[in-house]
Design an enzyme around this catalytic site. Structure first.
Site, PDB file in Angstrom:
ATOM      1  N   GLY A  45       0.808  -1.203  -0.023  1.00  0.00           N
ATOM      2  CA  GLY A  45      -0.011   0.086   0.042  1.00  0.00           C
ATOM      3  C   GLY A  45       0.820   1.334  -0.012  1.00  0.00           C
ATOM      4  O   GLY A  45       1.963   1.281   0.486  1.00  0.00           O
ATOM      5  N   GLN A  50       2.968   9.833   1.105  1.00  0.00           N
ATOM      6  CA  GLN A  50       4.336   9.256   1.189  1.00  0.00           C
ATOM      7  C   GLN A  50       5.164   9.749  -0.031  1.00  0.00           C
ATOM      8  O   GLN A  50       6.412   9.523   0.026  1.00  0.00           O
ATOM      9  CB  GLN A  50       4.199   7.794   1.416  1.00  0.00           C
ATOM     10  CG  GLN A  50       3.551   7.448   2.557  1.00  0.00           C
ATOM     11  CD  GLN A  50       3.326   5.982   2.844  1.00  0.00           C
ATOM     12  OE1 GLN A  50       2.525   5.524   2.105  1.00  0.00           O
ATOM     13  NE2 GLN A  50       4.574   5.279   3.175  1.00  0.00           N
ATOM     14  N   CYS A  87       6.686   0.244   7.467  1.00  0.00           N
ATOM     15  CA  CYS A  87       6.405   1.405   6.620  1.00  0.00           C
ATOM     16  C   CYS A  87       7.474   2.064   5.884  1.00  0.00           C
ATOM     17  O   CYS A  87       8.725   2.033   6.258  1.00  0.00           O
ATOM     18  CB  CYS A  87       5.796   2.622   7.540  1.00  0.00           C
ATOM     19  SG  CYS A  87       5.220   3.803   6.545  1.00  0.00           S
ATOM     20  N   LEU A  88       7.307   2.196   4.400  1.00  0.00           N
ATOM     21  CA  LEU A  88       8.173   2.743   3.590  1.00  0.00           C
ATOM     22  C   LEU A  88       8.907   3.916   4.077  1.00  0.00           C
ATOM     23  O   LEU A  88       9.912   4.454   3.774  1.00  0.00           O
ATOM     24  CB  LEU A  88       7.795   2.664   2.182  1.00  0.00           C
ATOM     25  CG  LEU A  88       7.312   1.724   1.489  1.00  0.00           C
ATOM     26  CD1 LEU A  88       6.645   1.602   0.210  1.00  0.00           C
ATOM     27  CD2 LEU A  88       8.602   0.621   1.183  1.00  0.00           C
ATOM     28  N   HIS A 129      -3.844   1.127   8.064  1.00  0.00           N
ATOM     29  CA  HIS A 129      -2.283   1.920   7.950  1.00  0.00           C
ATOM     30  C   HIS A 129      -2.392   2.918   7.021  1.00  0.00           C
ATOM     31  O   HIS A 129      -1.887   4.064   7.087  1.00  0.00           O
ATOM     32  CB  HIS A 129      -1.343   0.698   7.528  1.00  0.00           C
ATOM     33  CG  HIS A 129      -0.068   1.351   7.491  1.00  0.00           C
ATOM     34  ND1 HIS A 129       1.005   1.009   8.569  1.00  0.00           N
ATOM     35  CD2 HIS A 129       0.616   2.039   6.622  1.00  0.00           C
ATOM     36  CE1 HIS A 129       2.214   1.340   8.221  1.00  0.00           C
ATOM     37  NE2 HIS A 129       2.011   1.992   6.958  1.00  0.00           N
ATOM     38  N   GLU A 130      -2.879   2.725   5.760  1.00  0.00           N
ATOM     39  CA  GLU A 130      -2.818   3.673   4.635  1.00  0.00           C
ATOM     40  C   GLU A 130      -3.642   4.898   4.976  1.00  0.00           C
ATOM     41  O   GLU A 130      -3.411   6.091   4.893  1.00  0.00           O
ATOM     42  CB  GLU A 130      -3.059   3.095   3.605  1.00  0.00           C
ATOM     43  CG  GLU A 130      -1.987   2.089   2.781  1.00  0.00           C
ATOM     44  CD  GLU A 130      -0.610   2.474   2.851  1.00  0.00           C
ATOM     45  OE1 GLU A 130      -0.560   3.508   2.843  1.00  0.00           O
ATOM     46  OE2 GLU A 130       0.417   1.618   3.098  1.00  0.00           O
ATOM     47  N   HIS A 133      -2.068   7.559   7.355  1.00  0.00           N
ATOM     48  CA  HIS A 133      -1.284   8.355   6.719  1.00  0.00           C
ATOM     49  C   HIS A 133      -2.033   9.590   6.033  1.00  0.00           C
ATOM     50  O   HIS A 133      -1.555  10.696   6.151  1.00  0.00           O
ATOM     51  CB  HIS A 133      -0.541   7.720   5.376  1.00  0.00           C
ATOM     52  CG  HIS A 133       0.470   7.137   5.441  1.00  0.00           C
ATOM     53  ND1 HIS A 133       1.814   7.225   6.019  1.00  0.00           N
ATOM     54  CD2 HIS A 133       0.906   5.517   5.376  1.00  0.00           C
ATOM     55  CE1 HIS A 133       2.754   6.414   6.163  1.00  0.00           C
ATOM     56  NE2 HIS A 133       2.216   5.395   5.892  1.00  0.00           N
TER      57      HIS A 133
END
Length: 171
Positions: A45, A50, A87-88, A129-130, A133
């Site tokens: 995702g 991000q 997480c990226l 999670h997304e 963000h």
């Protein structure tokens, strides 16, 4: 185009994202960038903040690629699960996070159609999670303060961007 992933410490990750007014060529281009960047970085995702865009859009591919525009979580189960997340934007940090086992989301897809869909287990975790963000929340905000304290040196390294990433922009 593959975009550079914004890391912990970048202010865009802490802002509440703005709604998308309409799905147009710019929106479609952003969606393509999100998918290309997500796949290039082996993510499941990716949210617009991000890659430095403060708009309420995220993409995910849990076996079925989906685009979430202006999503709203309209139901969260009381039943919770604890599982490891990463997480990226917070590279090489993995911590246990408690999340609802099931969620229902109302969102607009890339065609401008309103969708209401329920997710369970891992897919529900990715959606939450997304979605976080878009609210300016990172998974590390959801872990106990004792764990944040234990990993503080790593988090400081990321904020200082002393950690090298392999997320350079590529066509």
């Amino acid at each position: 185009m593959v975009k550079k992933i914004r890391l912990l410490g970048d202010p865009v990750l802490r802002k509440k994202s703005k709604n998308v007014e309409r799905v147009d060529e710019t929106t479609i281009s952003l969606i393509k960038d999100l998918f290309e960047t997500m796949y290039a970085t082996d993510g499941i995702g990716l949210a617009a903040p991000q890659i430095g865009v403060s708009l309420r859009i995220f993409v995910m591919d849990d076996g079925k690629p989906r685009v979430f525009i202006n999503p709203e979580i309209i139901y969260k189960s009381e039943e919770k699960e604890i599982a490891e997340e990463g997480c990226l934007s917070v590279p090489e940090v993995f911590e246990d996070v408690e999340r609802s086992k099931e969620v229902t989301v109302r969102y607009m897809n890339e065609h401008g159609e309103e969708v209401e869909e329920s997710f369970v287990d891992y897919s529900a975790r990715v959606v939450q999670h997304e979605y976080d963000h878009l609210q300016g929340v990172l998974f590390i905000d959801l872990i106990p303060s004792s764990r944040r304290f234990a990993i503080r040196k790593k988090l400081i390294e990321i904020v200082r961007q002393s950690q090298k990433t392999d997320y350079a922009e590529r066509p």
